[in-house]
Design an enzyme around this catalytic site. Structure first.
Site, PDB file in Angstrom:
ATOM      1  N   HIS A   1       0.819  -1.215   0.000  1.00  0.00           N
ATOM      2  CA  HIS A   1       0.000   0.000   0.000  1.00  0.00           C
ATOM      3  C   HIS A   1       0.854   1.267   0.000  1.00  0.00           C
ATOM      4  CE1 HIS A   1       0.297  -0.274   4.541  1.00  0.00           C
ATOM      5  NE2 HIS A   1       0.379   1.032   4.393  1.00  0.00           N
TER       6      HIS A   1
ATOM      7  N   ASP B   1       0.077  -7.741   1.401  1.00  0.00           N
ATOM      8  CA  ASP B   1       0.467  -6.329   1.507  1.00  0.00           C
ATOM      9  C   ASP B   1       1.973  -6.135   1.641  1.00  0.00           C
ATOM     10  OD1 ASP B   1       0.162  -3.637   1.464  1.00  0.00           O
ATOM     11  OD2 ASP B   1      -0.694  -3.444   3.468  1.00  0.00           O
TER      12      ASP B   1
ATOM     13  N   SER C   1       4.376   2.579   8.142  1.00  0.00           N
ATOM     14  CA  SER C   1       4.077   1.396   7.329  1.00  0.00           C
ATOM     15  C   SER C   1       5.295   0.937   6.556  1.00  0.00           C
ATOM     16  CB  SER C   1       2.955   1.693   6.342  1.00  0.00           C
ATOM     17  OG  SER C   1       1.723   1.715   6.986  1.00  0.00           O
TER      18      SER C   1
END
Length: 464
Positions: free
Chosen positions: A181, A216, A318
């Site tokens: 992402h 992911d 992230s």
């Protein structure tokens, strides 16, 4: 409507008993620049909790041939040791905690300080620069100094917006792992321009080697040698171990936070960050991430195995590192929980998640070797157990795919799966996450109840 391919029914749908609502996981998008306006997007309409990090549909896991860019090997498991049991599944929607100031989620990275003795791992044959392992863990400063140079800040820019997350150097030759992402701006684009800022201040152009929206993860590469982090075995991570997160929360590169490992082997469902195959994105639904320009992303979901930590993780973390006391990677930060849509609490509330290191290591190696990774498929529709008369939690088989892995192994509708390869299954999300963590074609032992009697089946997983 359920998907016959390891699908998980809507947890909000009536199943005999009310389904508990966990904290809302969220992915964090990058903080906007001076001219940008950050606008929160709504989370899943079926969940009260939001995860600030995208999720993707589960896919089969397959092994790849060895490469000269080989990652650090996993420490061998003590054969006399009982596999660690899973702590439980998290069924809530997660918000990506990866991107800061842009369309993508923030890459949330936490480092876990293990209390066990440090393990020695050999470096890849072609590695010229490898991260240090703290030989005598004393302070968080020691771990930050040893592993910090392996953590980078990742910036993604496209016509749809921009975002910032984190990444970790995992193999010689400039290979870096981050969240999918982060590089797709929460699933908005497949052609973002990627730039990496190293720990010592260098700005480097990066290319995308391969992505895996099923869990992911993405691998990017720079034309430079970076200190390579060492991998810890997921089996050695324990609840209560110290956790340290290194990343770029809110765009603040090289930030370090600490806490403990709150839970291990969670099954987590988050929004998918699969990039659009074409240029038309008009049919996409909002992710529920912080987005700079209000753009939208796909609204599918994925299930992944994660480590839970209370180390502070925020937008921009992230893709960052979750390390143990020896400076070894125990996970890649992927999502955090928030208090829900409309809540004033949009940052860390002490519930963060990192993709387990063993899964990260396998997927990264396969992407480096072949450009993609595979994931296992059970070939069954499962749901949470809601009937107390069953006497245990688990994943109940609802439907079987003709000729699928479960049917071929003798499983039947109504069976309750309680363990996969010795790890406890607490529900449908947990079962799906465990299956996806294995490569396509892997043989696993499935423990199940039928008519109150416990049995085992050897299942050769299909390919998602």
């Amino acid at each position: 409507m359920t998907n016959p391919y390891d699908s998980v029914p809507n947890p909000m749908a009536p199943q005999g008993q009310p389904h508990p609502q966990p904290a809302h996981p969220q992915r964090y998008a990058p903080q906007p620049g001076p001219q940008a306006q950050t606008q929160p997007q709504p989370g899943s309409p079926h969940e009260q909790w939001r995860w600030q990090q995208p999720t993707s549909a589960a896919a089969p896991v397959g092994s790849a041939p060895a490469s000269h860019h080989e990652l650090y090997p996993q420490p061998e498991r003590d054969e006399g040791r009982r596999p660690r049991r899973r702590a439980g599944a998290v069924v809530a929607m997660l918000a990506a905690a990866c991107l800061v100031g842009g369309a993508a989620g923030f890459g949330a990275g936490a480092l876990v300080m293990g209390q066990q003795q440090p393990q020695t791992q050999s470096a890849p044959p072609s590695s010229d620069a490898t991260g240090e392992t703290v030989s005598d863990p004393q302070t968080i400063a020691d771990v930050a100094a040893a592993a910090g140079p392996s953590v980078v800040t990742v910036q993604a820019v496209s016509s749809n917006g921009s975002g910032e997350g984190s990444g970790v150097a995992v193999a010689a030759g400039g290979y870096i792992v981050t969240n999918n992402h982060v590089v797709t701006l929460d699933g908005q684009t497949a052609d973002a321009r990627i730039t990496v800022e190293t720990n010592d201040g260098r700005l480097l152009e990066a290319e995308i080697v391969g992505t895996d929206p099923i869990v992911d993860l993405a691998v990017i590469k720079v034309d430079a040698e970076l200190p390579v982090v060492t991998f810890a075995s997921s089996d050695d991570v324990r609840v209560g171990d110290t956790a340290i997160a290194i990343g770029a929360p809110l765009g603040l590169s090289n930030s370090v936070t600490d806490g403990i490992v709150s839970a291990v082997d969670r099954g987590l469902r988050i929004a998918s960050s699969a990039a659009p195959e074409g240029s038309d994105q008009s049919q996409q639904e909002p992710f529920g991430f912080w987005q700079e320009n209000g753009a939208q992303g796909a609204q599918e979901e994925i299930s992944i195995p994660v480590v839970q930590t209370d180390a502070s993780i925020n937008p921009g973390n992230s893709g960052g590192a979750l390390l143990n006391a020896s400076g070894q990677l125990v996970g890649v930060n992927v999502a955090i929980a928030s208090m829900g849509q409309g809540s004033s609490t949009s940052g860390s509330i002490g519930i963060g998640f990192a993709i387990e290191s063993s899964l990260v290591q396998r997927v990264v190696q396969e992407i480096i070797d072949t450009g993609e990774a595979s994931h296992g498929l059970l070939g069954a529709t499962v749901s949470d157990v809601t009937d107390a008369s069953v006497g245990t939690v688990g994943a109940q088989v609802r439907e079987l795919s003709d000729g699928g892995a479960a049917a071929s192994a003798g499983l039947q509708a109504g069976d309750v799966i309680t363990e996969i390869d010795g790890q406890r299954v607490t529900g449908a999300v947990d079962a799906t996450a465990q299956v996806r963590s294995h490569p396509a074609g892997a043989e696993v032992t499935v423990t199940y109840l039928r008519g109150g009697e416990e049995s085992e089946a050897q299942v050769t997983l299909g390919a998602l």
